[in-house]
Scaffold this motif. Structure first.
Motif, PDB file in Angstrom:
ATOM      1  N   ASP A  83      30.432-141.638  20.976  1.00 35.08           N
ATOM      2  CA  ASP A  83      29.842-142.189  19.597  1.00 35.08           C
ATOM      3  C   ASP A  83      28.382-141.668  19.744  1.00 35.08           C
ATOM      4  N   ARG A  84      28.165-140.279  19.362  1.00 33.09           N
ATOM      5  CA  ARG A  84      26.906-139.951  19.443  1.00 33.09           C
ATOM      6  C   ARG A  84      25.808-140.450  18.500  1.00 33.09           C
ATOM      7  N   TYR A  85      26.412-140.747  17.405  1.00 29.13           N
ATOM      8  CA  TYR A  85      25.411-141.170  16.179  1.00 29.13           C
ATOM      9  C   TYR A  85      25.893-142.763  16.168  1.00 29.13           C
ATOM     10  N   ILE A  86      24.989-143.644  15.936  1.00 33.25           N
ATOM     11  CA  ILE A  86      25.230-145.048  15.809  1.00 33.25           C
ATOM     12  C   ILE A  86      24.852-145.194  14.319  1.00 33.25           C
ATOM     13  N   ALA A  87      23.716-144.551  13.723  1.00 34.69           N
ATOM     14  CA  ALA A  87      23.219-144.753  12.663  1.00 34.69           C
ATOM     15  C   ALA A  87      22.580-143.736  12.039  1.00 34.69           C
ATOM     16  N   ALA A  88      22.178-143.684  10.797  1.00 37.49           N
ATOM     17  CA  ALA A  88      21.435-142.473  10.096  1.00 37.49           C
ATOM     18  C   ALA A  88      20.833-142.909   8.925  1.00 37.49           C
ATOM     19  N   PHE A  89      19.563-142.361   8.575  1.00 33.17           N
ATOM     20  CA  PHE A  89      18.715-142.547   7.270  1.00 33.17           C
ATOM     21  C   PHE A  89      18.019-141.426   7.200  1.00 33.17           C
ATOM     22  N   ALA A  90      17.399-141.595   5.943  1.00 33.57           N
ATOM     23  CA  ALA A  90      16.241-140.424   5.695  1.00 33.57           C
ATOM     24  C   ALA A  90      15.201-141.172   4.970  1.00 33.57           C
ATOM     25  N   LEU A  91      14.121-140.737   5.102  1.00 35.66           N
ATOM     26  CA  LEU A  91      12.719-141.311   4.763  1.00 35.66           C
ATOM     27  C   LEU A  91      12.341-140.122   3.716  1.00 35.66           C
ATOM     28  N   SER A  92      11.814-140.511   2.455  1.00 38.37           N
ATOM     29  CA  SER A  92      11.085-139.417   1.651  1.00 38.37           C
ATOM     30  C   SER A  92      10.472-140.112   0.834  1.00 38.37           C
ATOM     31  N   SER A  93       9.191-139.430   0.277  1.00 34.46           N
ATOM     32  CA  SER A  93       8.524-139.892  -0.738  1.00 34.46           C
ATOM     33  C   SER A  93       8.669-139.081  -1.941  1.00 34.46           C
ATOM     34  N   GLU A  94       9.614-138.425  -2.049  1.00 35.67           N
ATOM     35  CA  GLU A  94      10.191-137.597  -3.229  1.00 35.67           C
ATOM     36  C   GLU A  94      10.860-138.360  -4.101  1.00 35.67           C
ATOM     37  N   PRO A  95      10.584-138.402  -5.443  1.00 40.23           N
ATOM     38  CA  PRO A  95      11.689-139.530  -6.267  1.00 40.23           C
ATOM     39  C   PRO A  95      12.748-138.474  -6.450  1.00 40.23           C
ATOM     40  N   VAL A  96      14.078-139.587  -6.561  1.00 36.74           N
ATOM     41  CA  VAL A  96      15.274-138.956  -6.608  1.00 36.74           C
ATOM     42  C   VAL A  96      15.461-138.946  -8.198  1.00 36.74           C
ATOM     43  N   HIS A 117      16.840-143.454   2.231  1.00 31.79           N
ATOM     44  CA  HIS A 117      18.098-142.953   1.523  1.00 31.79           C
ATOM     45  C   HIS A 117      19.156-143.039   2.547  1.00 31.79           C
ATOM     46  N   LEU A 118      20.376-143.135   2.125  1.00 35.23           N
ATOM     47  CA  LEU A 118      21.465-142.878   2.838  1.00 35.23           C
ATOM     48  C   LEU A 118      21.466-143.619   4.191  1.00 35.23           C
ATOM     49  N   LEU A 119      21.015-144.590   4.214  1.00 39.99           N
ATOM     50  CA  LEU A 119      21.135-145.376   5.602  1.00 39.99           C
ATOM     51  C   LEU A 119      22.536-145.843   5.739  1.00 39.99           C
ATOM     52  N   CYS A 120      23.122-145.634   6.698  1.00 43.97           N
ATOM     53  CA  CYS A 120      24.391-145.828   7.300  1.00 43.97           C
ATOM     54  C   CYS A 120      24.491-146.335   8.702  1.00 43.97           C
ATOM     55  N   VAL A 121      25.334-147.267   9.045  1.00 46.99           N
ATOM     56  CA  VAL A 121      25.750-147.439  10.415  1.00 46.99           C
ATOM     57  C   VAL A 121      27.087-147.250  10.802  1.00 46.99           C
ATOM     58  N   GLY A 122      27.639-146.574  11.665  1.00 43.90           N
ATOM     59  CA  GLY A 122      28.873-146.011  12.157  1.00 43.90           C
ATOM     60  C   GLY A 122      29.688-147.134  12.142  1.00 43.90           C
ATOM     61  N   CYS A 123      31.146-146.975  11.906  1.00 47.80           N
ATOM     62  CA  CYS A 123      31.984-148.023  11.820  1.00 47.80           C
ATOM     63  C   CYS A 123      32.120-149.017  13.062  1.00 47.80           C
ATOM     64  N   ALA A 124      32.007-148.297  14.102  1.00 51.18           N
ATOM     65  CA  ALA A 124      32.246-149.100  15.393  1.00 51.18           C
ATOM     66  C   ALA A 124      30.972-149.699  15.637  1.00 51.18           C
ATOM     67  N   TYR A 125      29.928-149.662  15.217  1.00 53.15           N
ATOM     68  CA  TYR A 125      28.838-150.319  15.492  1.00 53.15           C
ATOM     69  C   TYR A 125      28.402-151.435  14.175  1.00 53.15           C
ATOM     70  N   GLN A 126      29.174-151.547  13.250  1.00 50.39           N
ATOM     71  CA  GLN A 126      28.966-152.373  12.195  1.00 50.39           C
ATOM     72  C   GLN A 126      28.877-154.044  12.511  1.00 50.39           C
ATOM     73  N   HIS A 127      28.170-154.763  11.584  1.00 50.09           N
ATOM     74  CA  HIS A 127      28.179-156.214  11.833  1.00 50.09           C
ATOM     75  C   HIS A 127      27.573-156.485  13.276  1.00 50.09           C
ATOM     76  N   ARG A 128      26.544-155.730  13.548  1.00 51.19           N
ATOM     77  CA  ARG A 128      25.814-156.059  14.855  1.00 51.19           C
ATOM     78  C   ARG A 128      24.504-156.353  14.571  1.00 51.19           C
ATOM     79  N   GLY A 129      24.176-156.431  13.328  1.00 49.45           N
ATOM     80  CA  GLY A 129      22.427-156.434  13.034  1.00 49.45           C
ATOM     81  C   GLY A 129      21.899-155.044  13.250  1.00 49.45           C
ATOM     82  N   ILE A 130      22.366-154.037  13.263  1.00 40.17           N
ATOM     83  CA  ILE A 130      21.778-152.621  13.276  1.00 40.17           C
ATOM     84  C   ILE A 130      21.022-152.316  12.324  1.00 40.17           C
ATOM     85  N   GLY A 131      21.821-152.209  11.003  1.00 42.68           N
ATOM     86  CA  GLY A 131      21.121-151.802   9.890  1.00 42.68           C
ATOM     87  C   GLY A 131      19.979-152.733   9.748  1.00 42.68           C
ATOM     88  N   GLN A 132      20.022-153.942   9.736  1.00 44.29           N
ATOM     89  CA  GLN A 132      19.200-155.079   9.599  1.00 44.29           C
ATOM     90  C   GLN A 132      17.875-154.665  10.541  1.00 44.29           C
TER      91      GLN A 132
END
Length: 142
Positions: A83-96, A117-132
């Motif tokens: 499970d190489r990636y646990i979570a991913a997201f982007a940080l930007s100051s450009e308005p969408v 933007h695009l904050l996500c946590v891989g399914c195998a790692y959800q509900h463990r407080g990672i996004g929080q």
């Protein structure tokens, strides 16, 4: 924009695993796109899915642009190929598109704003407080 603080290790409670938050590299583009596609497929039946659609939102081009601009970050497990990636997201100051018409509660120039933007946590790692944990860390440094 450099966020060196994300080089820290982020231990999770009740887990011997250790994770590293870091800026995504160009050579990871296909793997990160695959991570998002897999997440979208696996979460489509969940009542908590973000209603993302492959090739609609997020598009492969959007993900590629965030990576190319140095705005994409990943959380990955140390010493793990499974499970190489646990979570991913982007940080930007450009308005969408559309953000510039929202009546925000704070009136500041866009260059003083960081949007997650695009904050996500891989399914195998959800509900463990990672996004929080990620959002909490972002609030602490911003």
């Amino acid at each position: 924009m450099e966020y060196a603080v994300f080089r820290q290790y982020v231990p999770l409670s009740n887990s011997p695993e250790r994770f590293t938050m870091r800026r995504a590299q160009i050579n990871e583009t296909n793997a990160i796109i695959a991570f998002y596609h897999n997440l979208i497929k696996e979460n489509s039946a969940s009542p908590y899915h973000p209603d993302w659609r492959i090739d609609i939102y997020p598009t492969d081009d959007q993900i590629t642009d965030y990576i190319a601009n140095g705005e994409m970050y990943v959380l990955d497990a140390e010493n793990s190929d499974a499970d190489r990636y646990i979570a991913a997201f982007a940080l930007s100051s450009e308005p969408v598109e559309g953000y510039d018409t929202v009546p925000w509660s704070v009136d500041v120039p866009w260059e003083d704003v960081i949007v997650v933007h695009l904050l996500c946590v891989g399914c195998a790692y959800q509900h463990r407080g990672i996004g929080q944990k990620i959002v909490g860390d972002l609030l602490d440094i911003c």
